[in-house]
Design a protein around this motif. Sequence first.
Motif, PDB file in Angstrom:
ATOM      1  N   ASN A 132       0.826  -1.482  -0.379  1.00 39.76           N
ATOM      2  CA  ASN A 132       0.458  -0.111  -0.061  1.00 39.76           C
ATOM      3  C   ASN A 132       0.421   1.155   0.313  1.00 39.76           C
ATOM      4  OD1 ASN A 132      -2.145  -1.788   0.154  1.00 39.76           O
ATOM      5  ND2 ASN A 132      -3.233  -1.664   2.083  1.00 39.76           N
ATOM      6  N   ARG A 133       2.057   1.748   0.625  1.00 41.96           N
ATOM      7  CA  ARG A 133       2.922   2.477   1.075  1.00 41.96           C
ATOM      8  C   ARG A 133       3.671   2.513  -0.269  1.00 41.96           C
ATOM      9  NH1 ARG A 133       6.026   3.295   6.274  1.00 41.96           N
ATOM     10  NH2 ARG A 133       3.439   2.474   8.053  1.00 41.96           N
ATOM     11  N   MET A 134       3.930   1.764  -0.942  1.00 41.16           N
ATOM     12  CA  MET A 134       4.796   1.496  -2.565  1.00 41.16           C
ATOM     13  C   MET A 134       3.576   2.230  -3.454  1.00 41.16           C
ATOM     14  SD  MET A 134       6.997  -1.539  -2.438  1.00 41.16           S
ATOM     15  CE  MET A 134       9.437  -1.943  -1.789  1.00 41.16           C
ATOM     16  N   LEU A 135       2.218   1.546  -3.414  1.00 40.36           N
ATOM     17  CA  LEU A 135       1.516   1.871  -4.446  1.00 40.36           C
ATOM     18  C   LEU A 135       1.452   3.916  -4.335  1.00 40.36           C
ATOM     19  CD1 LEU A 135      -1.209  -1.082  -4.227  1.00 40.36           C
ATOM     20  CD2 LEU A 135       1.073  -0.362  -6.264  1.00 40.36           C
ATOM     21  N   ALA A 136       1.594   3.992  -3.051  1.00 37.61           N
ATOM     22  CA  ALA A 136       1.445   5.439  -2.937  1.00 37.61           C
ATOM     23  C   ALA A 136       2.047   6.388  -2.744  1.00 37.61           C
ATOM     24  CB  ALA A 136       0.313   5.677  -1.310  1.00 37.61           C
ATOM     25  N   GLY A 137       3.413   5.616  -3.153  1.00 43.23           N
ATOM     26  CA  GLY A 137       5.037   6.703  -3.537  1.00 43.23           C
ATOM     27  C   GLY A 137       4.373   7.064  -5.488  1.00 43.23           C
ATOM     28  N   PRO A 138       5.809   8.275  -5.352  1.00 45.06           N
ATOM     29  CA  PRO A 138       5.878   8.462  -6.473  1.00 45.06           C
ATOM     30  C   PRO A 138       5.381   7.757  -7.639  1.00 45.06           C
ATOM     31  CG  PRO A 138       8.202   8.696  -6.032  1.00 45.06           C
ATOM     32  CD  PRO A 138       6.746   8.158  -4.896  1.00 45.06           C
ATOM     33  N   GLU A 139       5.319   8.280  -8.932  1.00 47.81           N
ATOM     34  CA  GLU A 139       4.938   7.825  -9.887  1.00 47.81           C
ATOM     35  C   GLU A 139       6.698   7.183 -10.992  1.00 47.81           C
ATOM     36  OE1 GLU A 139       1.943   6.600 -10.969  1.00 47.81           O
ATOM     37  OE2 GLU A 139       0.605   6.960  -9.830  1.00 47.81           O
ATOM     38  N   SER A 140       7.384   8.405 -10.111  1.00 45.50           N
ATOM     39  CA  SER A 140       8.767   8.325 -11.764  1.00 45.50           C
ATOM     40  C   SER A 140       9.600   7.777 -11.231  1.00 45.50           C
ATOM     41  CB  SER A 140       9.401   9.466 -11.066  1.00 45.50           C
ATOM     42  OG  SER A 140       9.339   9.785  -9.813  1.00 45.50           O
ATOM     43  N   GLY A 141      10.447   7.201 -12.212  1.00 49.53           N
ATOM     44  CA  GLY A 141      10.984   6.142 -11.950  1.00 49.53           C
ATOM     45  C   GLY A 141      10.692   3.829 -12.387  1.00 49.53           C
ATOM     46  N   PRO A 142      11.281   3.383 -11.991  1.00 41.79           N
ATOM     47  CA  PRO A 142      11.381   1.876 -12.222  1.00 41.79           C
ATOM     48  C   PRO A 142      10.513   1.168 -10.960  1.00 41.79           C
ATOM     49  CG  PRO A 142      13.489   2.276 -12.618  1.00 41.79           C
ATOM     50  CD  PRO A 142      13.426   3.611 -11.618  1.00 41.79           C
ATOM     51  N   PRO A 143       8.917   0.325 -11.216  1.00 43.98           N
ATOM     52  CA  PRO A 143       8.590   0.097 -10.034  1.00 43.98           C
ATOM     53  C   PRO A 143       9.116  -0.756  -9.432  1.00 43.98           C
ATOM     54  CG  PRO A 143       8.485  -1.162 -11.878  1.00 43.98           C
ATOM     55  CD  PRO A 143       8.822  -0.084 -12.471  1.00 43.98           C
ATOM     56  N   PRO A 144       8.727  -0.044  -7.744  1.00 43.94           N
ATOM     57  CA  PRO A 144       9.599  -1.015  -7.220  1.00 43.94           C
ATOM     58  C   PRO A 144       9.178  -2.007  -6.742  1.00 43.94           C
ATOM     59  CG  PRO A 144       7.654   0.196  -5.614  1.00 43.94           C
ATOM     60  CD  PRO A 144       8.492   0.810  -7.687  1.00 43.94           C
ATOM     61  N   SER A 145      10.289  -3.241  -6.165  1.00 47.21           N
ATOM     62  CA  SER A 145       9.920  -4.281  -5.398  1.00 47.21           C
ATOM     63  C   SER A 145       9.887  -5.143  -4.344  1.00 47.21           C
ATOM     64  CB  SER A 145      10.762  -5.474  -6.627  1.00 47.21           C
ATOM     65  OG  SER A 145      11.955  -5.465  -5.664  1.00 47.21           O
ATOM     66  N   ILE A 146       9.086  -5.912  -4.085  1.00 47.59           N
ATOM     67  CA  ILE A 146       8.939  -6.844  -3.478  1.00 47.59           C
ATOM     68  C   ILE A 146       9.288  -8.593  -3.281  1.00 47.59           C
ATOM     69  CG2 ILE A 146       7.183  -7.878  -0.958  1.00 47.59           C
ATOM     70  CD1 ILE A 146       5.783  -5.509  -2.226  1.00 47.59           C
ATOM     71  N   THR A 147       9.792  -8.897  -2.978  1.00 53.70           N
ATOM     72  CA  THR A 147      10.507 -10.526  -3.194  1.00 53.70           C
ATOM     73  C   THR A 147      10.131 -11.198  -1.700  1.00 53.70           C
ATOM     74  OG1 THR A 147      12.080  -9.930  -4.027  1.00 53.70           O
ATOM     75  CG2 THR A 147      12.726 -11.975  -3.892  1.00 53.70           C
ATOM     76  N   PHE A 148       9.360 -12.592  -2.080  1.00 48.99           N
ATOM     77  CA  PHE A 148       9.471 -13.789  -1.094  1.00 48.99           C
ATOM     78  C   PHE A 148       9.878 -15.032  -1.398  1.00 48.99           C
ATOM     79  CE2 PHE A 148       5.479 -10.859  -1.043  1.00 48.99           C
ATOM     80  CZ  PHE A 148       5.095 -10.930  -0.205  1.00 48.99           C
ATOM     81  N   VAL A 149       9.928 -15.518   0.400  1.00 50.36           N
ATOM     82  CA  VAL A 149      10.556 -17.206   0.112  1.00 50.36           C
ATOM     83  C   VAL A 149       9.682 -17.936  -0.145  1.00 50.36           C
ATOM     84  CG1 VAL A 149      13.102 -17.837   0.707  1.00 50.36           C
ATOM     85  CG2 VAL A 149      12.717 -15.871   1.084  1.00 50.36           C
ATOM     86  N   GLY A 150       9.590 -18.489  -1.026  1.00 46.82           N
ATOM     87  CA  GLY A 150       9.332 -19.756  -1.079  1.00 46.82           C
ATOM     88  C   GLY A 150       9.274 -21.405  -0.673  1.00 46.82           C
ATOM     89  N   TRP A 151       9.234 -21.964  -1.365  1.00 44.11           N
ATOM     90  CA  TRP A 151      10.127 -23.506  -1.251  1.00 44.11           C
ATOM     91  C   TRP A 151       9.758 -23.955  -2.122  1.00 44.11           C
ATOM     92  CZ3 TRP A 151       8.453 -28.105   2.084  1.00 44.11           C
ATOM     93  CH2 TRP A 151       9.112 -29.473   1.350  1.00 44.11           C
ATOM     94  N   ASP A 152      11.098 -24.867  -3.221  1.00 38.65           N
ATOM     95  CA  ASP A 152      10.551 -25.188  -4.111  1.00 38.65           C
ATOM     96  C   ASP A 152       9.720 -27.185  -3.734  1.00 38.65           C
ATOM     97  OD1 ASP A 152      12.795 -27.339  -2.860  1.00 38.65           O
ATOM     98  OD2 ASP A 152      12.964 -27.123  -4.684  1.00 38.65           O
ATOM     99  N   GLN A 153       9.500 -27.688  -3.207  1.00 45.26           N
ATOM    100  CA  GLN A 153       8.459 -28.635  -2.562  1.00 45.26           C
ATOM    101  C   GLN A 153       7.563 -28.059  -2.039  1.00 45.26           C
ATOM    102  OE1 GLN A 153      10.095 -31.979  -4.213  1.00 45.26           O
ATOM    103  NE2 GLN A 153      11.056 -30.021  -4.909  1.00 45.26           N
TER     104      GLN A 153
END
Length: 261
Positions: A132-153
Amino acid sequence: MIRAVVTGASSGIGQAAAIALAKTYRHRNQAPVKIVVHYRNNESGAEQTADQIRQQGGQALTLSADLNDAAACDTLLDQSWQWLSVPNTWINFAGVDVLTGEAKSWSFERKLKQLMEVDVLATIKLNREVANRMLAGPESGPPPSITFVGWDQAPLGMEGEAGQMFGPVKAAVMAFANSLAQQCAPKVRVNTVAPGWIQTSWGQTTDSYWNDRAQQQSLMNRWGKPADVARAVCWLSDPENTFCTGQTLEVNGGWNRQFDR
Protein backbone atom coordinates in the motif's frame (compact mmCIF):
# COMPACT_ATOMS: atom_id res chain seq x y z
CA MET A 1 20.07 3.41 -6.43
CA ILE A 2 19.06 0.51 -4.19
CA ARG A 3 17.04 1.54 -1.14
CA ALA A 4 16.19 -1.79 0.43
CA VAL A 5 14.69 -3.39 3.49
CA VAL A 6 15.79 -6.97 4.14
CA THR A 7 13.91 -8.69 6.93
CA GLY A 8 15.61 -11.49 8.81
CA ALA A 9 19.01 -10.16 7.72
CA SER A 10 21.00 -11.05 10.85
CA SER A 11 22.01 -14.54 9.67
CA GLY A 12 21.71 -17.17 6.96
CA ILE A 13 20.25 -16.38 3.57
CA GLY A 14 18.84 -13.02 4.66
CA GLN A 15 22.27 -11.87 5.75
CA ALA A 16 23.81 -13.11 2.49
CA ALA A 17 21.16 -11.29 0.46
CA ALA A 18 21.65 -7.96 2.22
CA ILE A 19 25.43 -8.11 1.73
CA ALA A 20 25.03 -9.24 -1.90
CA LEU A 21 22.83 -6.23 -2.65
CA ALA A 22 25.58 -3.91 -1.45
CA LYS A 23 28.24 -5.76 -3.46
CA THR A 24 26.17 -6.02 -6.62
CA TYR A 25 25.08 -2.42 -6.92
CA ARG A 26 27.97 -0.48 -5.37
CA HIS A 27 29.38 0.55 -8.76
CA ARG A 28 26.12 1.17 -10.61
CA ASN A 29 26.00 4.88 -9.84
CA GLN A 30 27.49 7.41 -7.47
CA ALA A 31 24.70 7.19 -4.90
CA PRO A 32 25.43 4.66 -2.12
CA VAL A 33 23.27 1.62 -1.56
CA LYS A 34 21.08 2.06 1.52
CA ILE A 35 19.83 -1.05 3.32
CA VAL A 36 17.70 -1.49 6.40
CA VAL A 37 18.92 -4.62 8.19
CA HIS A 38 15.97 -6.06 10.10
CA TYR A 39 16.35 -8.53 12.95
CA ARG A 40 14.36 -9.76 15.93
CA ASN A 41 16.82 -10.82 18.65
CA ASN A 42 20.19 -11.36 16.97
CA GLU A 43 21.58 -7.85 17.32
CA SER A 44 25.21 -8.91 16.94
CA GLY A 45 24.41 -10.72 13.69
CA ALA A 46 22.57 -7.67 12.37
CA GLU A 47 25.53 -5.45 13.20
CA GLN A 48 27.85 -7.85 11.37
CA THR A 49 25.59 -7.59 8.33
CA ALA A 50 25.59 -3.80 8.57
CA ASP A 51 29.38 -3.71 8.87
CA GLN A 52 29.72 -5.84 5.72
CA ILE A 53 27.41 -3.49 3.84
CA ARG A 54 29.46 -0.48 4.94
CA GLN A 55 32.68 -2.20 3.85
CA GLN A 56 31.13 -2.36 0.37
CA GLY A 57 30.57 1.40 0.46
CA GLY A 58 26.87 1.16 1.34
CA GLN A 59 24.87 2.63 4.17
CA ALA A 60 23.09 0.42 6.69
CA LEU A 61 20.58 0.89 9.49
CA THR A 62 19.73 -1.96 11.87
CA LEU A 63 16.15 -2.14 13.11
CA SER A 64 14.66 -4.69 15.51
CA ALA A 65 11.05 -5.84 15.25
CA ASP A 66 9.04 -8.92 16.17
CA LEU A 67 6.85 -9.46 13.11
CA ASN A 68 4.20 -10.98 15.35
CA ASP A 69 3.87 -7.62 17.13
CA ALA A 70 1.69 -5.20 15.17
CA ALA A 71 3.06 -2.11 16.90
CA ALA A 72 6.64 -3.21 16.24
CA CYS A 73 5.83 -3.74 12.56
CA ASP A 74 4.34 -0.24 12.32
CA THR A 75 7.52 1.17 13.82
CA LEU A 76 9.64 -0.84 11.39
CA LEU A 77 7.65 0.54 8.47
CA ASP A 78 7.73 4.13 9.69
CA GLN A 79 11.45 4.10 10.45
CA SER A 80 12.28 2.39 7.16
CA TRP A 81 10.32 4.91 5.12
CA GLN A 82 11.80 7.79 7.09
CA TRP A 83 15.40 6.68 6.57
CA LEU A 84 15.05 5.50 2.97
CA SER A 85 12.47 8.10 1.88
CA VAL A 86 10.75 5.45 -0.24
CA PRO A 87 12.21 1.89 -0.39
CA ASN A 88 12.48 0.54 -3.90
CA THR A 89 12.88 -3.06 -2.77
CA TRP A 90 11.52 -5.01 0.19
CA ILE A 91 12.84 -8.54 0.70
CA ASN A 92 11.22 -10.98 3.13
CA PHE A 93 13.53 -13.46 4.84
CA ALA A 94 12.24 -13.19 8.41
CA GLY A 95 10.70 -16.38 9.76
CA VAL A 96 10.67 -18.82 12.63
CA ASP A 97 13.60 -21.26 12.87
CA VAL A 98 12.08 -24.53 14.05
CA LEU A 99 14.95 -26.76 12.94
CA THR A 100 17.73 -25.65 15.29
CA GLY A 101 18.10 -24.42 18.85
CA GLU A 102 15.36 -24.76 21.46
CA ALA A 103 12.60 -24.95 18.85
CA LYS A 104 14.04 -28.19 17.49
CA SER A 105 12.47 -30.03 20.45
CA TRP A 106 9.03 -28.46 20.09
CA SER A 107 6.05 -30.59 19.14
CA PHE A 108 4.92 -30.67 15.53
CA GLU A 109 1.78 -28.73 16.45
CA ARG A 110 3.73 -25.97 18.18
CA LYS A 111 6.17 -25.64 15.31
CA LEU A 112 3.37 -25.44 12.76
CA LYS A 113 1.46 -22.88 14.84
CA GLN A 114 4.51 -20.61 15.11
CA LEU A 115 5.25 -20.93 11.41
CA MET A 116 1.69 -20.07 10.48
CA GLU A 117 1.57 -17.09 12.84
CA VAL A 118 4.86 -15.52 11.76
CA ASP A 119 5.81 -16.82 8.32
CA VAL A 120 2.27 -16.61 6.95
CA LEU A 121 -0.10 -14.36 8.88
CA ALA A 122 2.39 -11.73 10.10
CA THR A 123 4.20 -11.70 6.76
CA ILE A 124 0.97 -11.20 4.84
CA LYS A 125 -0.20 -8.40 7.12
CA LEU A 126 3.15 -6.61 6.95
CA ASN A 127 3.46 -6.86 3.19
CA ARG A 128 -0.06 -5.67 2.51
CA GLU A 129 1.01 -2.43 4.19
CA VAL A 130 4.35 -2.40 2.36
CA ALA A 131 2.49 -2.72 -0.93
CA ASN A 132 0.00 0.00 0.00
CA ARG A 133 2.80 2.41 0.83
CA MET A 134 4.67 1.61 -2.38
CA LEU A 135 1.51 2.06 -4.42
CA ALA A 136 1.02 5.47 -2.84
CA GLY A 137 4.57 6.49 -3.72
CA PRO A 138 5.79 8.65 -6.60
CA GLU A 139 4.99 7.66 -10.17
CA SER A 140 8.49 8.39 -11.53
CA GLY A 141 11.25 5.83 -11.89
CA PRO A 142 11.23 2.04 -12.20
CA PRO A 143 8.56 0.17 -10.23
CA PRO A 144 9.66 -0.90 -6.75
CA SER A 145 9.74 -4.59 -5.91
CA ILE A 146 8.75 -6.98 -3.15
CA THR A 147 10.39 -10.40 -2.94
CA PHE A 148 9.14 -13.37 -0.93
CA VAL A 149 10.82 -16.66 -0.05
CA GLY A 150 8.99 -19.86 -0.88
CA TRP A 151 10.18 -23.45 -1.20
CA ASP A 152 10.66 -25.44 -4.38
CA GLN A 153 8.86 -28.49 -2.94
CA ALA A 154 5.82 -26.63 -1.56
CA PRO A 155 3.67 -27.06 -4.69
CA LEU A 156 4.44 -30.81 -4.94
CA GLY A 157 4.91 -31.89 -1.33
CA MET A 158 7.51 -33.90 0.54
CA GLU A 159 7.17 -36.76 2.99
CA GLY A 160 7.72 -36.38 6.72
CA GLU A 161 7.11 -33.66 9.29
CA ALA A 162 9.24 -31.11 7.46
CA GLY A 163 7.12 -31.46 4.34
CA GLN A 164 3.92 -31.31 6.35
CA MET A 165 5.07 -28.09 8.05
CA PHE A 166 6.90 -26.16 5.37
CA GLY A 167 4.75 -27.37 2.49
CA PRO A 168 1.54 -25.61 3.54
CA VAL A 169 3.37 -22.63 5.04
CA LYS A 170 5.47 -21.84 1.99
CA ALA A 171 2.63 -22.67 -0.41
CA ALA A 172 0.54 -20.04 1.37
CA VAL A 173 3.33 -17.47 1.06
CA MET A 174 3.79 -18.24 -2.63
CA ALA A 175 0.05 -18.00 -3.31
CA PHE A 176 -0.12 -14.66 -1.51
CA ALA A 177 2.84 -13.34 -3.49
CA ASN A 178 1.19 -14.29 -6.79
CA SER A 179 -2.06 -12.65 -5.74
CA LEU A 180 -0.28 -9.50 -4.57
CA ALA A 181 1.50 -9.32 -7.93
CA GLN A 182 -1.88 -9.31 -9.67
CA GLN A 183 -3.11 -6.56 -7.38
CA CYS A 184 -0.06 -4.29 -7.61
CA ALA A 185 0.95 -4.46 -11.28
CA PRO A 186 2.23 -2.51 -13.06
CA LYS A 187 3.26 -0.06 -10.32
CA VAL A 188 4.88 -2.58 -7.96
CA ARG A 189 6.64 -5.82 -8.94
CA VAL A 190 6.16 -8.89 -6.71
CA ASN A 191 8.15 -12.10 -7.10
CA THR A 192 9.19 -15.19 -5.15
CA VAL A 193 12.49 -17.00 -4.86
CA ALA A 194 11.99 -20.70 -4.07
CA PRO A 195 15.15 -22.33 -2.69
CA GLY A 196 15.76 -26.05 -2.71
CA TRP A 197 18.35 -27.74 -0.50
CA ILE A 198 20.33 -24.80 0.90
CA GLN A 199 23.08 -25.41 3.44
CA THR A 200 22.11 -23.06 6.25
CA SER A 201 22.86 -23.81 9.92
CA TRP A 202 20.64 -26.92 9.87
CA GLY A 203 22.34 -28.31 6.78
CA GLN A 204 25.77 -27.87 8.35
CA THR A 205 24.93 -30.18 11.26
CA THR A 206 22.58 -32.75 9.75
CA ASP A 207 23.28 -36.48 9.35
CA SER A 208 24.62 -38.30 6.31
CA TYR A 209 21.16 -39.24 4.97
CA TRP A 210 20.10 -35.63 4.52
CA ASN A 211 23.52 -34.62 3.29
CA ASP A 212 23.45 -37.32 0.60
CA ARG A 213 19.87 -36.56 -0.32
CA ALA A 214 20.53 -32.83 -0.67
CA GLN A 215 23.41 -33.46 -3.01
CA GLN A 216 21.77 -36.19 -5.07
CA GLN A 217 18.47 -34.35 -5.58
CA SER A 218 20.29 -31.49 -7.30
CA LEU A 219 21.46 -31.87 -10.87
CA MET A 220 24.52 -29.89 -9.80
CA ASN A 221 25.34 -32.61 -7.23
CA ARG A 222 25.82 -30.24 -4.32
CA TRP A 223 24.08 -28.32 -1.59
CA GLY A 224 22.97 -24.85 -2.52
CA LYS A 225 24.66 -22.01 -0.65
CA PRO A 226 23.06 -18.87 0.80
CA ALA A 227 25.02 -16.94 -1.81
CA ASP A 228 23.21 -18.83 -4.59
CA VAL A 229 19.86 -17.61 -3.29
CA ALA A 230 21.26 -14.13 -2.66
CA ARG A 231 22.26 -13.77 -6.31
CA ALA A 232 18.75 -14.72 -7.41
CA VAL A 233 17.25 -12.20 -5.01
CA CYS A 234 19.51 -9.48 -6.40
CA TRP A 235 18.31 -10.25 -9.90
CA LEU A 236 14.63 -10.20 -8.91
CA SER A 237 15.14 -6.94 -7.00
CA ASP A 238 17.08 -5.17 -9.74
CA PRO A 239 15.32 -1.85 -10.51
CA GLU A 240 16.17 -2.33 -14.19
CA ASN A 241 14.42 -5.72 -14.25
CA THR A 242 11.10 -4.06 -15.00
CA PHE A 243 9.45 -6.89 -16.98
CA CYS A 244 9.54 -9.53 -14.24
CA THR A 245 6.61 -9.80 -11.85
CA GLY A 246 4.35 -12.57 -10.61
CA GLN A 247 7.17 -15.07 -11.06
CA THR A 248 8.67 -17.84 -8.93
CA LEU A 249 12.39 -18.43 -9.45
CA GLU A 250 13.52 -21.85 -8.17
CA VAL A 251 17.08 -21.98 -6.88
CA ASN A 252 17.76 -25.69 -6.46
CA GLY A 253 20.52 -26.58 -8.89
CA GLY A 254 17.97 -28.25 -11.12
CA TRP A 255 15.71 -30.92 -9.65
CA ASN A 256 17.10 -34.44 -10.12
CA ARG A 257 14.11 -36.66 -10.81
CA GLN A 258 16.35 -39.73 -10.83
CA PHE A 259 16.95 -39.68 -7.07
CA ASP A 260 16.31 -43.09 -5.49
CA ARG A 261 15.37 -42.74 -1.89
